[in-house]
Motif scaffolding. Structure first.
Motif, short mmCIF file in Angstrom:
data_model
loop_
_atom_site.label_atom_id
_atom_site.label_comp_id
_atom_site.label_asym_id
_atom_site.label_seq_id
_atom_site.Cartn_x
_atom_site.Cartn_y
_atom_site.Cartn_z
N TYR A 67 24.32 11.96 3.30
CA TYR A 67 24.45 10.73 4.09
C TYR A 67 24.92 9.58 3.20
N ARG A 72 24.64 7.48 7.58
CA ARG A 72 25.54 8.28 8.43
C ARG A 72 25.91 9.57 7.71
N LEU A 73 25.87 10.68 8.43
CA LEU A 73 26.23 11.98 7.88
C LEU A 73 27.69 11.99 7.46
#
Length: 137
Positions: A67, A72-73
């Motif tokens: 992340y 956020r991935l």
């Protein structure tokens, strides 16, 4: 040639497999995933990789969910021992954290806490190459 074959086969397998039902797009992913820095002696954020989470039962190979600083991935990472590649071990059904794979990179690593043996990081990027900068620093 073997490495290219592994990457292409893995990318097709991942594209065909939607991954887990759980939403892994934002950190922390929950479920059985734990922050890697709490499992082994590594910093919370690794430049070039991000903040990593993994299911301890899948260590040391992974998948590791990476992340950015906003949670956020950005990628799914596998750590494949050099001996497995040299031994032509078949790598099947690599999961891509339920996210679309934009591109795949593979990098050699001589070893680090948690995966001491020489290995390759197989990085399944869920973001465009230009967005890799989100985990550069």
């Amino acid at each position: 040639m073997l490495i290219r074959t592994i990457l292409v086969a893995g990318a097709f397998a991942m594209a065909a497999n939607p991954g887990q039902a759980q939403n892994l797009d934002m950190a922390p992913p929950g479920g059985t995933y734990k922050k890697v820095s709490e499992l082994v002696k590594l910093p919370d954020f690794l430049p070039g990789m991000g903040t990593l989470y993994a299911d301890p039962k899948t260590l040391p190979a992974g998948p590791f969910l990476a992340y950015d600083r906003d949670g956020r991935l950005v990628s799914t990472i596998y750590m494949v021992p050099v001996e497995d590649i040299q031994g032509r071990k078949k790598l099947d059904n690599l999961k891509a954290a339920g996210a679309k794979v934009d591109h795949v990179d593979m990098h050699f690593n001589a070893g680090h806490p948690g995966v001491e043996k020489p290995h390759y990081h197989v990085v399944l990027w869920h973001v465009a190459e230009a967005d890799e900068a989100r985990v550069a620093k």
